[in-house]
Design a protein around this motif. Structure first.
Motif, PDB file in Angstrom:
ATOM      1  N   ALA A 199       0.831  -1.206   0.000  1.00 46.73           N
ATOM      2  CA  ALA A 199       0.000   0.000   0.000  1.00 46.73           C
ATOM      3  C   ALA A 199       0.865   1.256   0.000  1.00 46.73           C
ATOM      4  N   ARG A 200       1.923   1.229   0.818  1.00 50.79           N
ATOM      5  CA  ARG A 200       2.803   2.404   0.880  1.00 50.79           C
ATOM      6  C   ARG A 200       3.550   2.598  -0.430  1.00 50.79           C
ATOM      7  N   ASN A 201       4.009   1.508  -1.032  1.00 52.73           N
ATOM      8  CA  ASN A 201       4.691   1.602  -2.323  1.00 52.73           C
ATOM      9  C   ASN A 201       3.762   2.158  -3.401  1.00 52.73           C
ATOM     10  N   ALA A 202       2.508   1.716  -3.394  1.00 48.52           N
ATOM     11  CA  ALA A 202       1.541   2.200  -4.382  1.00 48.52           C
ATOM     12  C   ALA A 202       1.294   3.697  -4.213  1.00 48.52           C
ATOM     13  N   ALA A 203       1.202   4.145  -2.966  1.00 46.22           N
ATOM     14  CA  ALA A 203       1.003   5.581  -2.708  1.00 46.22           C
ATOM     15  C   ALA A 203       2.207   6.387  -3.182  1.00 46.22           C
ATOM     16  N   TYR A 204       3.395   5.870  -2.948  1.00 48.29           N
ATOM     17  CA  TYR A 204       4.610   6.538  -3.433  1.00 48.29           C
ATOM     18  C   TYR A 204       4.607   6.645  -4.951  1.00 48.29           C
ATOM     19  N   GLU A 205       4.233   5.591  -5.642  1.00 51.17           N
ATOM     20  CA  GLU A 205       4.236   5.614  -7.098  1.00 51.17           C
ATOM     21  C   GLU A 205       3.187   6.577  -7.649  1.00 51.17           C
ATOM     22  N   THR A 206       2.057   6.716  -6.976  1.00 51.51           N
ATOM     23  CA  THR A 206       1.061   7.719  -7.365  1.00 51.51           C
ATOM     24  C   THR A 206       1.645   9.117  -7.228  1.00 51.51           C
ATOM     25  N   TRP A 207       2.355   9.352  -6.131  1.00 57.41           N
ATOM     26  CA  TRP A 207       3.008  10.652  -5.927  1.00 57.41           C
ATOM     27  C   TRP A 207       4.053  10.914  -7.013  1.00 57.41           C
ATOM     28  N   LEU A 208       4.829   9.883  -7.380  1.00 59.40           N
ATOM     29  CA  LEU A 208       5.834  10.023  -8.431  1.00 59.40           C
ATOM     30  C   LEU A 208       5.196  10.487  -9.738  1.00 59.40           C
ATOM     31  N   LYS A 209       4.092   9.850 -10.111  1.00 59.88           N
ATOM     32  CA  LYS A 209       3.436  10.183 -11.379  1.00 59.88           C
ATOM     33  C   LYS A 209       2.957  11.630 -11.391  1.00 59.88           C
ATOM     34  N   GLU A 210       2.548  12.117 -10.239  1.00 55.69           N
ATOM     35  CA  GLU A 210       2.060  13.502 -10.161  1.00 55.69           C
ATOM     36  C   GLU A 210       3.176  14.514 -10.396  1.00 55.69           C
ATOM     37  N   LEU A 211       4.420  14.110 -10.249  1.00 51.29           N
ATOM     38  CA  LEU A 211       5.541  15.017 -10.536  1.00 51.29           C
ATOM     39  C   LEU A 211       5.716  15.259 -12.029  1.00 51.29           C
ATOM     40  N   SER A 212       5.160  14.375 -12.865  1.00 53.27           N
ATOM     41  CA  SER A 212       5.292  14.498 -14.324  1.00 53.27           C
ATOM     42  C   SER A 212       6.751  14.644 -14.754  1.00 53.27           C
ATOM     43  N   PHE A 213       7.629  13.909 -14.088  1.00 55.70           N
ATOM     44  CA  PHE A 213       9.054  13.879 -14.398  1.00 55.70           C
ATOM     45  C   PHE A 213       9.770  15.199 -14.127  1.00 55.70           C
ATOM     46  N   ASN A 214       9.143  16.111 -13.393  1.00 51.02           N
ATOM     47  CA  ASN A 214       9.774  17.387 -13.071  1.00 51.02           C
ATOM     48  C   ASN A 214      10.490  17.326 -11.730  1.00 51.02           C
ATOM     49  N   VAL A 215      11.289  18.343 -11.443  1.00 54.88           N
ATOM     50  CA  VAL A 215      12.028  18.410 -10.187  1.00 54.88           C
ATOM     51  C   VAL A 215      11.066  18.701  -9.038  1.00 54.88           C
ATOM     52  N   SER A 216      11.257  17.991  -7.927  1.00 59.61           N
ATOM     53  CA  SER A 216      10.431  18.218  -6.751  1.00 59.61           C
ATOM     54  C   SER A 216      11.039  19.333  -5.907  1.00 59.61           C
ATOM     55  N   THR A 217      10.204  20.257  -5.467  1.00 60.93           N
ATOM     56  CA  THR A 217      10.684  21.364  -4.634  1.00 60.93           C
ATOM     57  C   THR A 217      10.452  21.106  -3.148  1.00 60.93           C
ATOM     58  N   GLN A 218       9.996  19.877  -2.826  1.00 64.71           N
ATOM     59  CA  GLN A 218       9.793  19.472  -1.438  1.00 64.71           C
ATOM     60  C   GLN A 218      10.401  18.088  -1.235  1.00 64.71           C
ATOM     61  N   PRO A 219      10.788  17.748  -0.011  1.00 68.68           N
ATOM     62  CA  PRO A 219      11.302  16.398   0.233  1.00 68.68           C
ATOM     63  C   PRO A 219      10.243  15.349  -0.106  1.00 68.68           C
ATOM     64  N   THR A 220      10.667  14.230  -0.607  1.00 68.49           N
ATOM     65  CA  THR A 220       9.748  13.141  -0.910  1.00 68.49           C
ATOM     66  C   THR A 220       9.069  12.687   0.392  1.00 68.49           C
ATOM     67  N   PRO A 221       7.722  12.672   0.429  1.00 69.17           N
ATOM     68  CA  PRO A 221       7.019  12.365   1.689  1.00 69.17           C
ATOM     69  C   PRO A 221       6.851  10.866   1.944  1.00 69.17           C
ATOM     70  N   PHE A 222       7.849  10.084   1.579  1.00 67.45           N
ATOM     71  CA  PHE A 222       7.840   8.644   1.796  1.00 67.45           C
ATOM     72  C   PHE A 222       9.244   8.215   2.210  1.00 67.45           C
ATOM     73  N   PRO A 223       9.368   7.140   2.966  1.00 69.88           N
ATOM     74  CA  PRO A 223      10.682   6.733   3.471  1.00 69.88           C
ATOM     75  C   PRO A 223      11.560   6.109   2.389  1.00 69.88           C
ATOM     76  N   VAL A 224      12.826   5.933   2.735  1.00 68.52           N
ATOM     77  CA  VAL A 224      13.804   5.363   1.798  1.00 68.52           C
ATOM     78  C   VAL A 224      13.356   3.999   1.290  1.00 68.52           C
ATOM     79  N   GLU A 225      12.674   3.223   2.118  1.00 69.95           N
ATOM     80  CA  GLU A 225      12.286   1.860   1.742  1.00 69.95           C
ATOM     81  C   GLU A 225      11.313   1.807   0.570  1.00 69.95           C
ATOM     82  N   THR A 226      10.644   2.928   0.255  1.00 70.49           N
ATOM     83  CA  THR A 226       9.753   2.950  -0.908  1.00 70.49           C
ATOM     84  C   THR A 226      10.503   3.273  -2.197  1.00 70.49           C
TER      85      THR A 226
END
Length: 560
Positions: free
Chosen positions: A183-210
């Motif tokens: 579930a956590r991995n799926a949420a991380y991947e949804t967040w990734l897609k929302e970046l649209s391959f652009n640079v993130s201006t905030q820390p990734t809100p998921f732990p290293v394990e994802t």
């Protein structure tokens, strides 16, 4: 799994392969590069290799995506981004003059697996995977030699799950679901897609394990643990630090934006790169955030991701050591191509053959491999050299049609002809004419307004260019007859074109001849024809080197 090689739909090629496999004609020739080591494929243990008499080494092909050379402390970078990689380089051979065959994912990766340049394997863009043309790739060679094979990570080639024993595939936005919290991995991947391959201006809100590097290394550990006593060949293919540039704590601001050195060439230098590079800048503005406005964040996130990757590599290396297999494992560390890394005001990749896109890291570590003399500093090597080197390391013959050269003697401190490695060659482009400003191609052909963009497209990849590097010089020549000549010792950012300047006439003539030699040498030599006996190609049997067959230096006049 089938043993049928990937092949073009060619009667001549099928007939050629049929005659090779039959062995009736070639057996009398007793050529080791044809006969192979069939017996090695029949055992699950570790038969001795032909080159050393020792046990077959395990192989880990460790690939990162979109990383130029020179970003570690050992290579002179001011930050300690990859201490584990630096340690492997110090203990093995660190090639400082390594180049990809083409600065695009699929063409370069196909070269890594087949030992052929894109103009020969015929994959010259990312959506062309099934065009790959070759006799055998390194996976087939490994299986024939008795290895258990696997892929953990990003594929982005013609390779399919049925071709290997272990398959855990990742893209830049979706990963394998075997390991971790689903579930956590799926949420991380949804967040990734929302970046649209652009640079993130905030820390990734998921732990290293994802993160994919963590999960891919977990998959690699599974593969190693499952392999038992059988020698293994595993590609550990990490999709990062390729965009989107994102990283979680504790790697966020590990290399603070304000501490980054100023760029030696920034947006003000973009005009030197021509119309297509300026169009790429327009595409970046159209398809996402103003990357130039966030260049420090882009680079900071990127460097933090390098450290995250390195920590996961350490985790894998430590596991190999704990299992007692590290001492008999070859680790090959490469990248498929580079990144502008905000040089010239650009991110990602896209146009031309600048050093930041084609100059890549390459480290070899393992049994019998260590620097002797100045091999790592002086020899020009290519992504295409990985495959034939691994063939010989596994005790297998180099297949027909391979254009890369085995580096195994260099890795082991054996004698080698310096002229064989005095230069290297790369390619770019899909053909036709260059798209220019007057063509008025809208950015919408490669992106959506404020919703991402694909930097590899009909504009950026138009035309054809070829490059040669030798000494501290670099020559680029294209299908229009336009030339670029740079003295990289004096001009590392490639801003002062010396082509046709009187003061560089001697170097220009030398490099033009060298480029022509490479271009002719890499003309495709497959298939060899239906009448195998009549049209049998003479292949360089010793490490796929041409130098031992020369009767003078390259550029010498023909002597009948």
């Amino acid at each position: 799994m089938t043993d049928k090689p990937y092949e073009a739909n060619s009667i001549q090629r099928r007939e050629f392969l049929r005659q090779v496999s039959a062995g009736a004609i070639i057996a009398s020739l007793a050529a080791p590069w044809v006969l192979g080591q069939v017996a090695a494929a029949q055992v699950a243990g570790r038969p001795p290799t032909a080159s050393t008499g020792g046990p077959q080494p395990n192989v880990i092909l460790l690939l990162t995506d979109q990383q130029p050379a020179g970003l570690t402390k050992r290579t002179g970078f001011p930050f300690d981004t990859m201490p584990t990689m630096d340690r492997l380089g110090a203990e093995g051979v660190d090639f400082r003059r390594a180049y990809c065959t083409m600065p695009a994912c699929t063409p370069s990766r196909t070269s890594m697996l087949t030992g052929r340049w894109p103009s020969a394997h015929r994959v010259r863009m990312n959506f062309q995977t099934d065009a790959a043309f070759f006799e055998k790739d390194v996976y087939q060679v490994a299986r024939d030699a008795g290895y258990r094979t696997g892929l953990a990570g990003k594929n982005h080639t013609y390779l399919k799950p049925g071709r290997v024993d272990f398959w855990r595939d990742y893209s830049h936005e979706v990963g394998d679901k075997t390991n971790g919290d689903g579930a956590r991995n799926a949420a991380y991947e949804t967040w990734l897609k929302e970046l649209s391959f652009n640079v993130s201006t905030q820390p990734t809100p998921f732990p290293v394990e994802t993160q994919f590097p963590y999960r891919i290394v977990s998959d690699a550990i599974d593969f190693v643990d499952q392999s038992g006593a059988q020698p293994f060949f595993l590609q550990v293919s990490i999709p990062e630090p390729h965009n989107p540039e994102q990283v979680p704590h504790p790697y966020w601001d590990m290399f603070p934006p304000d501490a980054l050195p100023e760029r030696s060439a920034d947006l003000r230098a973009l005009g030197k790169l021509g119309d297509r590079a300026q169009w790429l800048r327009e595409l970046e503005l159209f398809g996402g955030r103003d990357i130039e406005g966030h260049w420090r964040r882009y680079v900071s996130n990127y460097l933090g991701m390098l450290r995250l990757i390195d920590d996961q590599v350490k985790r894998l290396v430590d596991h190999l050591a704990a299992k007692g297999v590290l001492e008999n494992t070859i680790i090959v560390r490469v990248a498929d191509h580079g990144d502008y890394l905000m040089k010239y005001g650009l991110g990602r990749k896209g146009v031309g053959l600048p050093e930041t896109l084609v100059h890549i890291p390459m480290v070899w570590h393992g049994p019998g491999i260590r620097e002797r003399g100045s091999v790592g500093e002086s020899c020009f090597v290519s992504m295409a050299d990985v495959m034939p080197t691994l063939c010989e390391a596994m005790g297998a013959p180099i297949p027909h049609g391979v254009q890369g050269r085995s580096l195994l003697p260099l890795l082991r401190g054996e004698a080698y002809p310096e002229v064989e490695f005095r230069s290297i060659y790369a390619e770019a482009g899909l053909g036709g004419l260059f798209y220019e400003k007057d063509d008025k191609i809208p950015p919408s052909i490669a992106g959506e307004k404020d919703n991402g963009f694909d930097e590899l497209n009909m504009v950026t990849q138009s035309g054809n260019q070829k490059m040669v590097r030798m000494g501290h010089w670099k020559l680029i020549y294209d299908m229009m007859g336009y030339g670029q000549l740079y003295d990289l010792e004096r001009d590392p950012d490639e801003l002062d074109n010396l082509f046709n300047r009187p003061e560089a006439a001697k170097e220009q003539a030398t490099l033009m001849a060298e480029l022509l030699m490479w271009t002719i040498r890499n003309e495709d030599s497959l298939p060899t024809g239906r009448q195998f006996r009549k049209y049998q190609t003479k292949w360089p049997a010793q490490h796929n080197w041409y130098a031992p067959h020369r009767h003078g230096l390259p550029g010498s006049p023909f002597v009948p």
